[in-house]
Design a protein around this motif. Structure first.
Motif, PDB file in Angstrom:
ATOM      1  N   VAL A 130      39.377 -20.715  -4.859  1.00 58.22           N
ATOM      2  CA  VAL A 130      39.274 -20.958  -3.427  1.00 58.22           C
ATOM      3  C   VAL A 130      39.060 -19.621  -2.731  1.00 58.22           C
ATOM      4  O   VAL A 130      39.834 -18.678  -2.923  1.00 58.22           O
ATOM      5  CB  VAL A 130      40.545 -21.644  -2.889  1.00 58.22           C
ATOM      6  CG1 VAL A 130      40.472 -21.809  -1.373  1.00 58.22           C
ATOM      7  CG2 VAL A 130      40.739 -22.992  -3.554  1.00 58.22           C
ATOM      8  N   ASP A 177      45.683 -22.025  -7.342  1.00 60.75           N
ATOM      9  CA  ASP A 177      45.106 -22.330  -6.026  1.00 60.75           C
ATOM     10  C   ASP A 177      45.398 -23.768  -5.630  1.00 60.75           C
ATOM     11  O   ASP A 177      45.766 -24.048  -4.476  1.00 60.75           O
ATOM     12  CB  ASP A 177      43.599 -22.101  -6.057  1.00 60.75           C
ATOM     13  CG  ASP A 177      43.228 -20.624  -6.128  1.00 60.75           C
ATOM     14  OD1 ASP A 177      44.160 -19.798  -6.152  1.00 60.75           O
ATOM     15  OD2 ASP A 177      42.033 -20.308  -6.157  1.00 60.75           O
ATOM     16  N   THR A 184      39.475 -26.662 -10.156  1.00 54.66           N
ATOM     17  CA  THR A 184      40.072 -25.603  -9.348  1.00 54.66           C
ATOM     18  C   THR A 184      41.168 -24.893 -10.134  1.00 54.66           C
ATOM     19  O   THR A 184      41.901 -25.513 -10.903  1.00 54.66           O
ATOM     20  CB  THR A 184      40.656 -26.191  -8.056  1.00 54.66           C
ATOM     21  OG1 THR A 184      39.649 -26.944  -7.396  1.00 54.66           O
ATOM     22  CG2 THR A 184      41.146 -25.099  -7.128  1.00 54.66           C
ATOM     23  N   ILE A 210      37.834 -26.314   2.888  1.00 58.05           N
ATOM     24  CA  ILE A 210      37.985 -25.468   1.700  1.00 58.05           C
ATOM     25  C   ILE A 210      36.610 -25.071   1.172  1.00 58.05           C
ATOM     26  O   ILE A 210      35.739 -25.921   0.974  1.00 58.05           O
ATOM     27  CB  ILE A 210      38.783 -26.192   0.604  1.00 58.05           C
ATOM     28  CG1 ILE A 210      40.168 -26.570   1.111  1.00 58.05           C
ATOM     29  CG2 ILE A 210      38.886 -25.324  -0.640  1.00 58.05           C
ATOM     30  CD1 ILE A 210      41.016 -25.405   1.557  1.00 58.05           C
ATOM     31  N   CYS A 249      38.131 -27.761  -5.181  1.00 61.83           N
ATOM     32  CA  CYS A 249      36.762 -27.268  -5.269  1.00 61.83           C
ATOM     33  C   CYS A 249      35.791 -28.367  -5.671  1.00 61.83           C
ATOM     34  O   CYS A 249      34.692 -28.481  -5.117  1.00 61.83           O
ATOM     35  CB  CYS A 249      36.687 -26.114  -6.276  1.00 61.83           C
ATOM     36  SG  CYS A 249      37.629 -24.650  -5.778  1.00 61.83           S
ATOM     37  N   CYS A 303      34.825 -22.763  -2.005  1.00 59.68           N
ATOM     38  CA  CYS A 303      35.141 -22.185  -3.311  1.00 59.68           C
ATOM     39  C   CYS A 303      33.984 -21.371  -3.846  1.00 59.68           C
ATOM     40  O   CYS A 303      32.829 -21.533  -3.432  1.00 59.68           O
ATOM     41  CB  CYS A 303      35.487 -23.282  -4.318  1.00 59.68           C
ATOM     42  SG  CYS A 303      36.946 -24.251  -3.907  1.00 59.68           S
TER      43      CYS A 303
END
Length: 714
Positions: A69, A27, A23, A62, A55, A64
């Motif tokens: 994200v 983010d 990720t 969440i 992610c 992605c």
């Protein structure tokens, strides 16, 4: 087949790599802070307070795309706390849904800037929308329904041309709909029901709406004809039950964009009857264009004759007879002319005021009941809007002439000039009766006309608190404007701390705490007692005046509308003010924290002569506020070590809260007052705690000077 297999393998590798992608650090950090700010709830499975891979580890709620994200959906999980202060780092998030939780704090200024769907409904928010929403040009869906948001809508919607669904329902919003609503050219669904909105809804007339719910408000006037053709819910308002009066001759016809459900095109739906037919020369109705023009001209001529007849007849009738015609079809036209005549008479009366001798005028507005028409069933004129403020009636303010002020100030001589502020200079004035006052001459660039000035005077005169400078009178003459205040002999806190060497030694630790407490109570009164809240906007040590007993009196209250653009180099402005130019009660709290730092350290908020790391007082002091050894070195040398260490530490804790970079983390001024009373170095803390309990009513806390003095001198 081998080629197909290669493509499949490549796709699988791409999918797996995206699933396991690291990720983006910004983010991940923003989600870490969000998790901590929400009190690290167990419902958010796989979330971490630091590090982690949202992610790659499939954090709950969440979504992605690659390493970024794109969606956050954590609705209805019973979350508490707040949303943190780094959501603006989530620049790829297009959907943010945190609805139906228990986030009763203020909506943060920092939100995902490129979000398209924003759902903050059902959280118990009370403060209004942050200004940052006005800059979300990609926003298509905004829902803040089922909260407790109060006050007027102050956020401009000019740039939100992509917004198609807006839900403000089930709040306590007041005032008229903002004129910037007319910029919502993509708006199809709007829900405003169960609020306290007032005024008319004309601003919605030309929007491409398909669904509009405005039930249970206080709207008045007429419903635009364009809105009667859509799915409209409008019960529970004060709309007129009769047809709206015809528009004045020559007015363009009201039109509503024609929405093509497939393409969303908003081109005009108006067509002339002669536009159809072969070659455009035919007319299906059989009526020629000349005949139509003749009919229209005849109708207009008849209408003008009738209007002139009524106007002429009214001019010869007494006022009681005129009132009887209010239900006639042309009443709005005549009523408007009557109002213009009254306005002209009022202007004439104002210009004949004798300015040579001071007079006392009562700025109290007429009672609300007087604003109603004598005929409650009158349908010809809309009811007058309610007063904007609910404060008590203003006190008497004395109207001075320029001649009086010139004599009292020796023609505003340099010898009588005692200060210069953001909006004007201040002069010492001694009247014939021996009274000594302070006269503030308002800069012409800060004020456009005398009407606005009288409104400002009316607002200031409503303020009544022992820690707010009292307005004695005012003057407006020859395009010059003056405010007359009580004069405090000890000058300003800025002078005592930074300009007068001997005076700074008189500011003992107890005096400094007393000054901070008085200033805090002034802000508490403005923010939490006045309704609606009064934002000071220019809170600084130069505006804290001291009497001979070192009681604080906050000046420039109610003058926020006259304050120019923020001075970025002053050191008093909160970070969000420097970024957006928008002031709130939370930015006042930050400025108060800066003044507390001045009292603690004896330094000015921004000193360009100091080393680079010490120029900004807040930036230099904040890391040291919780280090007792470093804190002791920060204390103003003028105190010469005469202060209680325990009280100093708790005083620093209050500063640290007030100067938080995130406005939602700053405390309300009532909590600041309580902390200063309890931990301000007072001799008997338990006794003061009992007194605070006795003063649980904010009004009593602000107005009971006797108990206030008892607290200060114990």
């Amino acid at each position: 087949m081998r080629g197909v297999e290669a493509v499949v393998v490549a796709l699988l590798i791409g999918i797996l790599s995206s699933i396991n992608a690291d990720t983006d650090p910004a983010d991940a950090s923003a989600l870490n802070i969000l998790y901590t700010s929400l009190n690290s709830p167990q419902q958010l499975t796989k979330w971490n307070a630091s590090g982690g891979n949202p992610c790659g580890e499939s954090w709950k709620g969440i979504t992605c795309s690659g390493s970024r994200v794109t969606e956050i959906n954590i609705s209805g999980l019973g979350l508490s706390g707040n949303m943190g202060y780094q959501l603006d780092k989530l620049t790829s998030v297009t959907t943010f849904d945190i609805s139906n939780n228990n986030l009763v704090n203020q909506i943060p200024y920092q939100l995902p800037p490129n979000v398209q769907r924003l759902n903050l409904a059902g959280n118990g928010f009370t403060a209004g929308l942050p200004y940052s929403i006005s800059q979300m040009t990609s926003l298509k869906y905004l829902n803040i329904s089922h909260n407790q948001i109060q006050g007027q809508v102050t956020v401009p919607f000019t740039s939100l041309t992509a917004l198609s669904t807006l839900d403000f329902s089930f709040n306590s919003m007041t005032g008229d709909l903002p004129q910037s609503f007319q910029s919502l050219t993509s708006m199809t669904n709007m829900y405003l029901q169960n609020n306290k909105f007032t005024g008319n809804i004309d601003v919605l007339g030309n929007l491409p709406l398909e669904n509009l719910n405005i039930e249970n408000n206080q709207f008045s006037g007429w419903i635009p004809e364009q809105l009667k053709k859509i799915h409209l819910q409008s019960s529970g308002n004060l709309f007129k039950s009769v047809a709206a009066p015809p528009p004045p001759p020559g007015s363009p016809p009201a039109r509503r964009p024609n929405v093509n459900p497939k393409s969303g095109d908003t081109s005009s739906s108006l067509h002339t009857e002669g536009s159809e037919g072969n070659g455009g020369g035919g007319n299906k109705s059989g009526v020629g264009a000349g005949a139509i023009a003749g009919i229209i001209i005849s109708v207009l001529v008849v209408g003008v004759i009738i209007a002139l007849f009524i106007i002429k007849r009214r001019s010869r009738e007494p006022s009681t007879d005129i009132e009887k015609h209010d239900n006639q079809p042309f009443a709005p036209v005549a009523s408007q002319q009557s109002q213009e005549m009254k306005s002209a008479q009022s202007s004439s009366m104002t210009s004949t005021i004798n300015m040579e001798t001071p007079v006392v005028i009562d700025l109290k507005p007429p009672p609300v009941d007087d604003l109603k028409s004598e005929d409650e069933d009158d349908v010809s004129t809309p009811p007058a809007p309610p007063p904007k403020k609910a404060n008590k009636a203003p006190k008497n303010a004395k109207l001075y002439s320029i001649a009086d002020l010139q004599i009292a100030t020796d023609s505003f001589s340099a010898d009588n000039r005692i200060g210069e502020g953001t909006i004007g200079c201040v002069y010492r004035a001694q009247l014939d009766d021996g009274q000594v006052l302070a006269v503030k001459k308002i800069n012409s660039s800060s004020l456009s006309n005398s009407k606005d000035f009288v409104e400002v005077v009316s607002e200031i005169s409503r303020l009544d608190h022992p820690n707010v400078s009292e307005l004695i009178g005012y003057c407006f003459e020859h395009e010059q404007h003056f405010l007359v205040y009580e004069l405090h002999q000890n000058g300003s806190l800025h002078e005592s701390l930074h300009l007068l060497d001997g005076q700074s030694k008189a500011l003992t630790w107890n005096n400094r705490v007393k000054i901070a407490l008085g200033a805090a109570r002034a802000l508490e009164y403005l923010h939490e007692v006045c309704s609606p809240s009064v934002i000071h906007k220019n809170f600084k040590s130069a505006n804290i005046l001291l009497d001979m007993e070192f009681n604080a009196h906050l000046s420039d209250c109610g003058l926020a509308s006259l304050v120019p653009e923020p001075d970025q180099a002053s050191g008093y402005n909160a970070p969000e003010v420097s970024m957006s130019g928008q002031y709130t009660i939370k930015s006042d709290v930050y400025s108060f924290g800066v003044v507390m730092l001045e009292l603690l350290s004896g330094r000015i908020p921004f000193d360009s002569s100091r080393p680079r790391m010490e120029k900004s007082l807040v930036r230099w002091a904040t890391p040291q506020l919780h280090d007792i050894d470093a804190l002791a070195k920060m204390v103003d040398p003028a105190l010469d070590g005469h202060y209680p260490v325990k009280s100093l530490s708790r005083y620093a804790d209050v500063i640290a809260l007030c100067v938080q970079p995130e406005p939602e983390f700053r405390p309300p001024m009532s909590e600041v007052v309580e902390s200063l009373v309890r931990y301000g170095g007072l001799k008997d803390e338990r006794r003061h705690f009992v007194l605070v309990v006795q003063l649980s009513s904010k009004t009593a806390l602000c107005h009971n000077r006797k108990i206030e003095d008892e607290i200060s001198h114990s």
